[in-house]
Design a protein around this motif. Sequence first.
Motif, PDB file in Angstrom:
ATOM      1  N   GLY A  54       0.814  -1.206   0.000  1.00  0.00           N
ATOM      2  CA  GLY A  54       0.000   0.000   0.000  1.00  0.00           C
ATOM      3  C   GLY A  54       0.848   1.256   0.000  1.00  0.00           C
ATOM      4  O   GLY A  54       2.031   1.244  -0.346  1.00  0.00           O
ATOM      5  N   HIS A  55       0.234   2.362   0.398  1.00  0.00           N
ATOM      6  CA  HIS A  55       0.890   3.666   0.385  1.00  0.00           C
ATOM      7  C   HIS A  55       0.487   4.420   1.642  1.00  0.00           C
ATOM      8  O   HIS A  55      -0.609   4.237   2.170  1.00  0.00           O
ATOM      9  CB  HIS A  55       0.469   4.452  -0.870  1.00  0.00           C
ATOM     10  CG  HIS A  55       1.240   5.709  -1.096  1.00  0.00           C
ATOM     11  ND1 HIS A  55       0.903   6.902  -0.484  1.00  0.00           N
ATOM     12  CD2 HIS A  55       2.331   5.970  -1.872  1.00  0.00           C
ATOM     13  CE1 HIS A  55       1.747   7.837  -0.870  1.00  0.00           C
ATOM     14  NE2 HIS A  55       2.627   7.311  -1.705  1.00  0.00           N
ATOM     15  N   ASP A  56       1.375   5.311   2.125  1.00  0.00           N
ATOM     16  CA  ASP A  56       1.093   6.052   3.358  1.00  0.00           C
ATOM     17  C   ASP A  56      -0.201   6.842   3.279  1.00  0.00           C
ATOM     18  O   ASP A  56      -0.961   6.919   4.252  1.00  0.00           O
ATOM     19  CB  ASP A  56       2.242   7.007   3.681  1.00  0.00           C
ATOM     20  CG  ASP A  56       3.496   6.288   4.155  1.00  0.00           C
ATOM     21  OD1 ASP A  56       3.370   5.129   4.577  1.00  0.00           O
ATOM     22  OD2 ASP A  56       4.579   6.886   4.095  1.00  0.00           O
ATOM     23  N   THR A  57      -0.480   7.447   2.147  1.00  0.00           N
ATOM     24  CA  THR A  57      -1.639   8.342   2.056  1.00  0.00           C
ATOM     25  C   THR A  57      -2.535   8.096   0.850  1.00  0.00           C
ATOM     26  O   THR A  57      -3.711   8.440   0.886  1.00  0.00           O
ATOM     27  CB  THR A  57      -1.179   9.807   2.013  1.00  0.00           C
ATOM     28  OG1 THR A  57      -0.271   9.983   0.907  1.00  0.00           O
ATOM     29  CG2 THR A  57      -0.473  10.198   3.306  1.00  0.00           C
ATOM     30  N   GLU A  58      -2.008   7.546  -0.235  1.00  0.00           N
ATOM     31  CA  GLU A  58      -2.808   7.394  -1.456  1.00  0.00           C
ATOM     32  C   GLU A  58      -3.731   6.186  -1.361  1.00  0.00           C
ATOM     33  O   GLU A  58      -3.321   5.107  -0.934  1.00  0.00           O
ATOM     34  CB  GLU A  58      -1.894   7.236  -2.675  1.00  0.00           C
ATOM     35  CG  GLU A  58      -1.131   8.492  -3.029  1.00  0.00           C
ATOM     36  CD  GLU A  58      -0.278   8.302  -4.277  1.00  0.00           C
ATOM     37  OE1 GLU A  58      -0.439   7.259  -4.957  1.00  0.00           O
ATOM     38  OE2 GLU A  58       0.548   9.181  -4.567  1.00  0.00           O
ATOM     39  N   HIS A  59      -4.977   6.368  -1.766  1.00  0.00           N
ATOM     40  CA  HIS A  59      -5.932   5.273  -1.774  1.00  0.00           C
ATOM     41  C   HIS A  59      -6.388   5.006  -3.214  1.00  0.00           C
ATOM     42  O   HIS A  59      -6.144   5.798  -4.120  1.00  0.00           O
ATOM     43  CB  HIS A  59      -7.128   5.585  -0.877  1.00  0.00           C
ATOM     44  CG  HIS A  59      -7.900   6.802  -1.311  1.00  0.00           C
ATOM     45  ND1 HIS A  59      -8.900   6.757  -2.250  1.00  0.00           N
ATOM     46  CD2 HIS A  59      -7.796   8.100  -0.926  1.00  0.00           C
ATOM     47  CE1 HIS A  59      -9.401   7.968  -2.440  1.00  0.00           C
ATOM     48  NE2 HIS A  59      -8.736   8.808  -1.649  1.00  0.00           N
ATOM     49  N   GLY A  60      -7.055   3.884  -3.419  1.00  0.00           N
ATOM     50  CA  GLY A  60      -7.519   3.513  -4.753  1.00  0.00           C
ATOM     51  C   GLY A  60      -7.496   2.015  -4.916  1.00  0.00           C
ATOM     52  O   GLY A  60      -7.710   1.257  -3.966  1.00  0.00           O
ATOM     53  N   TYR A  61      -7.206   1.553  -6.111  1.00  0.00           N
ATOM     54  CA  TYR A  61      -7.082   0.119  -6.362  1.00  0.00           C
ATOM     55  C   TYR A  61      -5.936  -0.145  -7.324  1.00  0.00           C
ATOM     56  O   TYR A  61      -5.876   0.420  -8.420  1.00  0.00           O
ATOM     57  CB  TYR A  61      -8.361  -0.486  -6.941  1.00  0.00           C
ATOM     58  CG  TYR A  61      -8.174  -1.936  -7.304  1.00  0.00           C
ATOM     59  CD1 TYR A  61      -8.183  -2.907  -6.315  1.00  0.00           C
ATOM     60  CD2 TYR A  61      -7.924  -2.318  -8.619  1.00  0.00           C
ATOM     61  CE1 TYR A  61      -7.971  -4.236  -6.630  1.00  0.00           C
ATOM     62  CE2 TYR A  61      -7.703  -3.657  -8.942  1.00  0.00           C
ATOM     63  CZ  TYR A  61      -7.727  -4.607  -7.942  1.00  0.00           C
ATOM     64  OH  TYR A  61      -7.499  -5.925  -8.253  1.00  0.00           O
ATOM     65  N   ALA A  62      -5.007  -0.978  -6.912  1.00  0.00           N
ATOM     66  CA  ALA A  62      -3.937  -1.475  -7.783  1.00  0.00           C
ATOM     67  C   ALA A  62      -3.349  -2.697  -7.110  1.00  0.00           C
ATOM     68  O   ALA A  62      -3.262  -2.768  -5.881  1.00  0.00           O
ATOM     69  CB  ALA A  62      -2.861  -0.417  -8.021  1.00  0.00           C
ATOM     70  N   THR A  63      -2.950  -3.678  -7.912  1.00  0.00           N
ATOM     71  CA  THR A  63      -2.297  -4.857  -7.377  1.00  0.00           C
ATOM     72  C   THR A  63      -0.828  -4.826  -7.754  1.00  0.00           C
ATOM     73  O   THR A  63      -0.423  -4.086  -8.655  1.00  0.00           O
ATOM     74  CB  THR A  63      -2.967  -6.138  -7.900  1.00  0.00           C
ATOM     75  OG1 THR A  63      -2.427  -7.273  -7.209  1.00  0.00           O
ATOM     76  CG2 THR A  63      -2.758  -6.295  -9.399  1.00  0.00           C
ATOM     77  N   GLY A  64      -0.007  -5.596  -7.029  1.00  0.00           N
ATOM     78  CA  GLY A  64       1.420  -5.603  -7.314  1.00  0.00           C
ATOM     79  C   GLY A  64       2.215  -5.835  -6.053  1.00  0.00           C
ATOM     80  O   GLY A  64       1.729  -6.429  -5.095  1.00  0.00           O
ATOM     81  N   ASN A  65       3.454  -5.369  -6.040  1.00  0.00           N
ATOM     82  CA  ASN A  65       4.345  -5.559  -4.903  1.00  0.00           C
ATOM     83  C   ASN A  65       4.504  -4.258  -4.119  1.00  0.00           C
ATOM     84  O   ASN A  65       4.673  -3.187  -4.703  1.00  0.00           O
ATOM     85  CB  ASN A  65       5.723  -6.017  -5.377  1.00  0.00           C
ATOM     86  CG  ASN A  65       5.672  -7.384  -6.028  1.00  0.00           C
ATOM     87  OD1 ASN A  65       4.920  -8.248  -5.601  1.00  0.00           O
ATOM     88  ND2 ASN A  65       6.474  -7.583  -7.061  1.00  0.00           N
ATOM     89  N   GLY A  66       4.461  -4.386  -2.796  1.00  0.00           N
ATOM     90  CA  GLY A  66       4.791  -3.266  -1.928  1.00  0.00           C
ATOM     91  C   GLY A  66       4.056  -1.991  -2.255  1.00  0.00           C
ATOM     92  O   GLY A  66       2.828  -1.933  -2.253  1.00  0.00           O
ATOM     93  N   THR A  67       4.795  -0.925  -2.560  1.00  0.00           N
ATOM     94  CA  THR A  67       4.205   0.393  -2.775  1.00  0.00           C
ATOM     95  C   THR A  67       3.431   0.498  -4.083  1.00  0.00           C
ATOM     96  O   THR A  67       2.787   1.523  -4.332  1.00  0.00           O
ATOM     97  CB  THR A  67       5.293   1.479  -2.751  1.00  0.00           C
ATOM     98  OG1 THR A  67       6.286   1.189  -3.736  1.00  0.00           O
ATOM     99  CG2 THR A  67       5.951   1.559  -1.380  1.00  0.00           C
TER     100      THR A  67
END
Length: 265
Positions: A54-67
């Motif tokens: 994930g991310h500290d502040t950004e939201h939404g939808y995406a798959t993958g590794n880490g950030t």
Amino acid sequence: PYIITDFLPDVNDSTVTVIQEDERIPGDFVIATNTAVYRLLTQTSQTLLMLVAGHDTEHGYATGNGTQTRFDKIYGLVQMNGKYLVSDHKNNCLRMANKDSALVTMTYAGECRQLGDEDGRPSAARFNGPFGLRYHLGSIYITDSYNQKIKRFNIAENLIRTIHRSENLELCDFVIGHRDDVYVFFVTAKNGVLHVLGEQETWLVGHTKTSSRNSDGQFSGAKFNDPIGIQWLDNKTLVVASAHDSQLRIIDIEKWEAFSICECK
């Protein structure tokens, strides 16, 4: 004790939704916010916060590794043998993060960004705002908030089934207890906490028709303002997070009273 902002400088405290001790490494912690999953490592020479996905502040939808990954309001988390199953509330699905590879699957149950209300195999199931997650005796229980249901995912059978439909209430977090060898659920809902036994649903404390302001006292008179998180302190005591008033409240089931213990500003 740890102050979350010491380790999440870019995240407001109010976005922290889950804090659990690591099931494999006592003393370390798993932390979820609205948009990310972290590990807090305390059993090392220096306390470290590691971003799993994930991310500290950004939201939404995406798959993958880490950030690379994006979530949109994580409200529930279950640890499963080194992996983290989370309820991605606004994306309407359950997703799995591997703490070692940080790979987040596109979906674990439901179909991300596709709301619905279906039981069945994880790939065929549909949710509308999955919220609380709890593991208990080989099953994962889910509050499907906007469908107003509690659902059970039997891991051995690989099936998701509805086990309770609420009476027009959006369900949030929950804990599981037992009475006379029958399992019961204590569920946070608007302005109160529900007692759910099978198909029966009654108010334990608070009510949708009462004032939205918190007030302490016996169950018949106590009031809650948008209770969200709930957890056992012991087998007769619950602690509830009241989001709008930034308070922690105690529910004493033996004495039938509720009272505030902390106002978190």
